[in-house]
Design an enzyme around this catalytic site. Structure first.
Site, PDB file in Angstrom:
ATOM      1  N   SER A  52      42.496  33.944  36.785  1.00 19.90           N
ATOM      2  CA  SER A  52      43.408  33.693  37.906  1.00 19.90           C
ATOM      3  C   SER A  52      43.301  32.232  38.342  1.00 19.90           C
ATOM      4  O   SER A  52      44.136  31.752  39.119  1.00 19.90           O
ATOM      5  CB  SER A  52      43.096  34.637  39.079  1.00 19.90           C
ATOM      6  OG  SER A  52      41.708  34.652  39.352  1.00 19.90           O
ATOM      7  N   GLU A 122      40.385  41.649  28.582  1.00 19.68           N
ATOM      8  CA  GLU A 122      41.370  42.669  28.927  1.00 19.68           C
ATOM      9  C   GLU A 122      41.721  43.531  27.715  1.00 19.68           C
ATOM     10  O   GLU A 122      41.826  43.015  26.605  1.00 19.68           O
ATOM     11  CB  GLU A 122      42.654  42.001  29.449  1.00 19.68           C
ATOM     12  CG  GLU A 122      42.440  41.208  30.727  1.00 19.68           C
ATOM     13  CD  GLU A 122      43.717  40.551  31.251  1.00 19.68           C
ATOM     14  OE1 GLU A 122      44.806  40.757  30.659  1.00 19.68           O
ATOM     15  OE2 GLU A 122      43.617  39.828  32.259  1.00 19.68           O
ATOM     16  N   GLU A 189      42.549  47.646  37.424  1.00 15.43           N
ATOM     17  CA  GLU A 189      43.480  46.896  38.274  1.00 15.43           C
ATOM     18  C   GLU A 189      44.792  47.657  38.473  1.00 15.43           C
ATOM     19  O   GLU A 189      45.442  48.081  37.520  1.00 15.43           O
ATOM     20  CB  GLU A 189      43.761  45.515  37.645  1.00 15.43           C
ATOM     21  CG  GLU A 189      44.727  44.688  38.488  1.00 15.43           C
ATOM     22  CD  GLU A 189      44.734  43.203  38.177  1.00 15.43           C
ATOM     23  OE1 GLU A 189      43.907  42.722  37.362  1.00 15.43           O
ATOM     24  OE2 GLU A 189      45.582  42.502  38.769  1.00 15.43           O
TER      25      GLU A 189
HETATM   26  O1  KIV Z   1      41.268  36.725  36.905  1.00 12.07           O
HETATM   27  C1  KIV Z   1      41.011  37.457  37.876  1.00 12.07           C
HETATM   28  O2  KIV Z   1      40.950  37.024  39.033  1.00 12.07           O
HETATM   29  C2  KIV Z   1      40.772  38.870  37.611  1.00 12.07           C
HETATM   30  C3  KIV Z   1      40.679  39.785  38.801  1.00 12.07           C
HETATM   31  C4  KIV Z   1      42.018  40.054  39.341  1.00 12.07           C
HETATM   32  C5  KIV Z   1      39.939  41.014  38.477  1.00 12.07           C
HETATM   33  O3  KIV Z   1      40.693  39.274  36.492  1.00 12.07           O
END
Ligand code: KIV
Length: 271
Positions: A52, A122, A189
């Site tokens: 993120s 993932e 998620e």
């Molecule tokens: O990249 C991220 O922040 C995540 C979270 C949303 C679990 O994978």
């Protein structure tokens, strides 16, 4: 003689014990030294260097563009701020999907170059061989099922996943496969709370939810969302603990005004 207080570091084994004891796991994202230090001091169990970073640090629309080198840089900064928490680093899109050789090489780079304690990736059955090889190399792996943002162009939306029976059944199967492959925890998620609770109960390893209800063994939030640094993203699952955007706006407009008026610096603030 200096008396140093022994710090009990959080490990992947600690998380397993926490689940067994019914103790919830707290996890938050961080991307730099200063925030990592604040979160570690506050007693957070797990710090996730999430991809993120692509959204909240680099301003991209999705997590797809961030590179392995950029993730390693963010992880290096975070690790310098940590004394106690477990640091998990996301493998970014393109660094593991091609084949298990590439996945293993990417995971090794993260561990060697950043000092992080674990990687996260993932997917379910599709990435099983990669998970097995990374775990065999001695690298702890956290899985991630449900809404997997690296597949946004396949999903088309960020809506709740696994509402239909076929997708829910695949998710339940994937969770068991990830546990069997050696994952020590799984992020769930944006899936229905009842499904997340069922999956959590079916596993020995902990689940960490984001938009997946209270039946998970822990919770994770993106720091920018929970601290209100950006007010653009307000999904139902988010609890916002601060409104930093407003506070920073007020502070910076005051600073600008003080500079323009000559009020800052005062005599006391000068040498
Ligand atoms: O990249 C991220 O922040 C995540 C979270 C949303 C679990 O994978």
């Amino acid at each position: 003689m200096s008396v140093q207080k022994e710090i009990k570091k959080i490990t992947t084994h600690t998380l397993l014990k926490m689940k067994a004891a019914g103790e919830k796991i707290s996890m938050i994202t961080a991307y730099d030294y200063s925030f990592a230090r604040l979160f570690d001091d506050a007693g957070i169990d797990v710090v996730l260097v999430g991809d993120s970073a692509s959204n909240v640090m680099a301003g991209h629309e999705t997590t797809v563009p961030i590179t392995l080198d950029q993730m390693i840089y963010h992880a290096q900064c975070v690790v310098r701020g940590i004394n106690r928490s477990l640091v998990v680093v996301d493998l970014p899109f393109g660094s593991y999907q091609s084949n298990s050789d590439i996945a293993l090489a990417s995971a090794i780079r993260i561990m060697k170059e950043s000092g992080g304690h674990s990687i996260k990736l993932e997917g379910g059955e599709e990435v099983l061989e990669s998970i097995q090889r990374i775990v065999s190399a001695g690298i702890p792996v956290m899985g991630h099922l449900g809404l997997t943002p690296q597949s946004i162009y396949k999903f088309g939306t960020y809506n709740v996943r696994a509402k239909e029976e076929t997708e829910a059944a695949k998710l339940k199967k994937d969770a068991l496969l990830l546990e069997e492959a050696g994952c020590y925890a799984i992020v769930l998620e944006k899936i229905p709370a009842s499904l997340a609770a069922e999956v959590s109960a079916s596993l020995t390893i902990p689940t960490i939810g984001i938009g997946a209800g209270s039946g998970c063994n822990g919770q994770v939030l993106v720091m920018h969302d929970m601290l209100g640094i950006s007010n653009m993203f307000k999904p139902r699952f988010l609890r916002q603990y601060l409104n930093l955007q407003e506070q920073i706006h007020t502070a910076v407009t005051q600073y600008i005004s003080d500079v323009k008026s000559g009020d800052f610096p005062s005599e006391k603030e000068s040498y």
